[in-house]
Write an enzyme that holds these catalytic residues in place. Structure first.
Site, PDB file in Angstrom:
ATOM      1  N   CYS A  76      46.365  50.999  70.057  1.00  0.00           N
ATOM      2  CA  CYS A  76      45.180  50.696  70.190  1.00  0.00           C
ATOM      3  C   CYS A  76      44.215  51.385  69.620  1.00  0.00           C
ATOM      4  CB  CYS A  76      44.991  49.694  70.891  1.00  0.00           C
ATOM      5  SG  CYS A  76      44.605  48.396  70.588  1.00  0.00           S
TER       6      CYS A  76
ATOM      7  N   HIS B 143      48.923  45.542  71.981  1.00  0.00           N
ATOM      8  CA  HIS B 143      49.470  45.981  73.223  1.00  0.00           C
ATOM      9  C   HIS B 143      51.558  45.104  73.882  1.00  0.00           C
ATOM     10  CE1 HIS B 143      45.544  47.274  75.094  1.00  0.00           C
ATOM     11  NE2 HIS B 143      44.853  46.739  74.077  1.00  0.00           N
TER      12      HIS B 143
ATOM     13  N   GLU C 103      52.695  47.211  75.903  1.00  0.00           N
ATOM     14  CA  GLU C 103      52.706  46.652  77.805  1.00  0.00           C
ATOM     15  C   GLU C 103      52.556  45.229  78.632  1.00  0.00           C
ATOM     16  OE1 GLU C 103      48.482  48.054  76.644  1.00  0.00           O
ATOM     17  OE2 GLU C 103      50.941  48.030  75.648  1.00  0.00           O
TER      18      GLU C 103
ATOM     19  N   SER D  26      51.209  53.518 109.678  1.00  0.00           N
ATOM     20  CA  SER D  26      50.544  52.356 109.871  1.00  0.00           C
ATOM     21  C   SER D  26      51.235  51.370 110.698  1.00  0.00           C
ATOM     22  CB  SER D  26      49.774  52.120 109.016  1.00  0.00           C
ATOM     23  OG  SER D  26      50.763  52.362 107.716  1.00  0.00           O
ATOM     24  N   GLY D  27      53.031  51.721 110.118  1.00  0.00           N
ATOM     25  CA  GLY D  27      53.845  50.605 110.473  1.00  0.00           C
ATOM     26  C   GLY D  27      54.081  49.332 109.313  1.00  0.00           C
ATOM     27  N   GLY D  28      53.250  50.113 107.900  1.00  0.00           N
ATOM     28  CA  GLY D  28      53.083  49.420 106.139  1.00  0.00           C
ATOM     29  C   GLY D  28      54.623  50.203 105.361  1.00  0.00           C
ATOM     30  N   VAL D  29      54.780  49.600 104.235  1.00  0.00           N
ATOM     31  CA  VAL D  29      55.692  49.827 103.269  1.00  0.00           C
ATOM     32  C   VAL D  29      55.385  51.542 103.183  1.00  0.00           C
ATOM     33  CG1 VAL D  29      56.633  49.786 101.237  1.00  0.00           C
ATOM     34  CG2 VAL D  29      55.873  48.083 102.694  1.00  0.00           C
ATOM     35  N   ASP D  30      54.378  52.349 102.466  1.00  0.00           N
ATOM     36  CA  ASP D  30      53.640  53.386 102.829  1.00  0.00           C
ATOM     37  C   ASP D  30      54.729  54.564 103.102  1.00  0.00           C
ATOM     38  OD1 ASP D  30      53.334  51.622  99.815  1.00  0.00           O
ATOM     39  OD2 ASP D  30      51.362  51.695  99.786  1.00  0.00           O
ATOM     40  N   SER D  31      53.926  54.308 103.920  1.00  0.00           N
ATOM     41  CA  SER D  31      53.856  55.169 105.559  1.00  0.00           C
ATOM     42  C   SER D  31      55.020  55.890 105.652  1.00  0.00           C
ATOM     43  CB  SER D  31      52.814  54.969 106.497  1.00  0.00           C
ATOM     44  OG  SER D  31      53.168  53.849 107.318  1.00  0.00           O
TER      45      SER D  31
END
Length: 512
Positions: free
Chosen positions: A79, A170, A172, A224-229
């Site tokens: 673009c 585009h 993508e 934190s108990g989350g995915v990332d950490s």
């Protein structure tokens, strides 16, 4: 050596989608602002120029020296990037008589490696008001549409050392049906990428890099108990073993029995984790607070205090692990600078400044779905990897108004019934995020022969790709009726259940 593509961001809303499409082709890429200097290192295979809300004919239009890039690496302009290329090489870009937005049909005019396996007529997604009226001398037309004369082009063999491609659509986005093929052709056939950047490849490279970076030093990390950490902690632990010290704080606003369940998962992964029960401390500080941002900041401040107190008990710590992921990084170094209105729970909250430690961020260049894939490759249980996103301040921002232990208990039990029902009905994985909100409203009800005056809860479920926009999930009425009955019958103190059918925008996913 991991091969790399650089995406120069001119401010397009689609830039992250370009990066995701490149990553889907198993090629590593990074987004940088168009004005940020970079080096042509051996691992750099090609450059992609993003779209932009600007016109190339604006007096202050953003620009880069495309010719100098193409002397060293192949270039693809999307673009705005295509229009800038045409203008810099002597072509003509002007306001189009027919502005094109949305779906249209791309008609290819000649064969080219970038068009390999793409049919002669293909649906693409347009979003532009300028168009390329005339190509520069020596450039080759590859495709047009019914409305615009130049939809795709390439430089001629004598123009520059490496080929420059430009597309006016585009590739993508989902609506460009063969767009991912075009991008993959650019990556493999034009740039010569092997396409071998996989979760297993990432893990082996990252563990080695972490081992070199950390050495014999100790690293602490708040989980934190989350995915990332969890994924970040597992990678660091693989690299340095028990030099890693994790701290998991129960702030009193976690999900039902979450603290015990997460601690058990961490033990099963062999992580060196200390669990801290700080519930009463948080409840005391939250008493009387009703403003959402005040609640967030109080939780963030207390968390830092508790974390620091525990960190001081570990001698010789020099590194701080964090689960920062790529969208956070992109936000902080975007073309226009960081957003001025980021909610405080989206930020880490000052840990580096307080502790003066070297940051260890193994997920810094991964998108959320890539973090999940790495987690699966690491053997982290799907019950944790596939969990819905959960706000940093936890249930405190799903309890509208003051937070106390009684309200937390009510909400935990109601939310547990809702989330379990989603899982048992096979609906959990069909929604991006679901949760229950305790409203600061009591309403009259009848149970048996008695009148009740109890709390109301709102159920929330949304579908989304990345959380930036979201639609309310169209859950079956029979399912909602069953959940409503279960909550009212099993959670004394709640006598009314409603369902939130607001989309983002204009609403947000969370209520506070």
């Amino acid at each position: 050596m991991t091969e790399k593509i650089l995406i120069l961001d001119f401010g397009s809303q689609y830039t992250q989608l370009i990066a995701r499409a490149v990553r889907e082709a198993n090629v590593y890429c990074e987004i940088i602002p168009y004005h940020q200097p970079f080096s042509f290192t051996d691992d750099l295979r090609g450059i992609i120029l993003s779209g932009s809300p600007c016109s190339v004919n604006d007096a202050q239009a953003p620009a880069v020296n495309i010719r100098s890039f193409a002397e060293k690496r192949p270039v693809l302009g999307i673009c705005y990037g295509a229009q800038l290329t045409a203008k810099q090489f002597g072509g003509h870009v002007a306001k189009s008589n027919k502005r094109e937005y949305g779906r249209t049909s791309l008609q290819t005019k000649t064969e080219d490696p970038i068009l390999k396996n793409i049919p002669s007529s293909s649906q693409v997604w347009m979003s532009h008001s300028d168009s390329i009226q005339q190509l520069p001398d020596g450039f080759i037309l590859l495709a047009d549409t019914e409305s615009i004369p130049v939809a795709a082009f390439r430089s001629g063999s004598s123009a520059v050392h490496h080929p420059i491609y430009g597309v006016q659509f585009h590739p993508e986005v989902y609506h460009s049906t063969d767009g991912k093929k075009l991008l993959k052709n650019f990556l493999t056939d034009i740039c010569g990428c092997a396409g071998d950047w996989t979760p297993a490849h990432f893990i082996s490279d990252t563990v080695e890099q972490l081992h070199q970076q950390i050495g014999t030093r100790k690293v602490i990390m708040a989980l934190s108990g989350g995915v990332d950490s969890t994924v970040a902690a597992t990678l660091i632990h693989r690299a340095v073993g028990n030099q890693f010290h994790g701290i998991f704080v129960d702030n009193g606003v976690l999900r039902y029995k979450e603290f015990d369940q997460v601690m058990e998962t961490y033990r099963s992964l062999g992580l060196n984790i200390t669990g801290i029960d700080a519930r009463q401390r948080f409840y005391t500080e939250l008493a009387g607070l009703t403003d959402p941002e005040t609640k967030r900041k109080t939780i963030g401040r207390l968390f830092i205090d508790v974390f620091q107190e525990e960190a001081k008990k570990i001698e010789g710590v020099q590194g701080l692990g964090q689960g920062t992921i790529y969208p956070d990084v992109i936000e902080s170094v975007s073309v226009h600078g960081p957003s001025a209105t980021i909610k405080s729970h989206h930020n880490v909250g000052g840990l580096p400044e307080h502790l003066h430690l070297e940051l260890i961020e193994p997920l810094r260049f991964l998108f959320k779905d890539e973090v999940r894939n790495v987690g699966r490759e690491l053997g982290i249980p799907s019950a944790l990897i596939d969990r819905h996103p959960f706000p940093g301040p936890g249930l405190a921002i799903r309890i509208l108004g003051e937070v106390n232990e009684e309200k937390v208990s009510l909400l935990q039990r109601a939310d547990h019934i809702y989330i379990n029902a989603l899982k048992e009905s096979g609906l959990y994985d069909q929604v991006w995020q679901a949760g229950t909100i305790l409203l600061p409203v009591k309403s009259v009800g009848v149970m048996g022969d008695e009148r009740t005056y109890e709390y109301s809860v709102a159920l929330r479920a949304v579908t989304s790709v990345d959380g930036m926009t979201a639609d309310w999930a169209h859950l079956p009425h029979s399912f909602l009726a069953e959940v409503s009955n279960s909550i009212i019958n099993q959670v004394r103190g709640i006598n009314r259940v409603v369902y939130d059918i607001s989309s983002k925008p204009p609403a947000t996913i969370e209520w506070e």
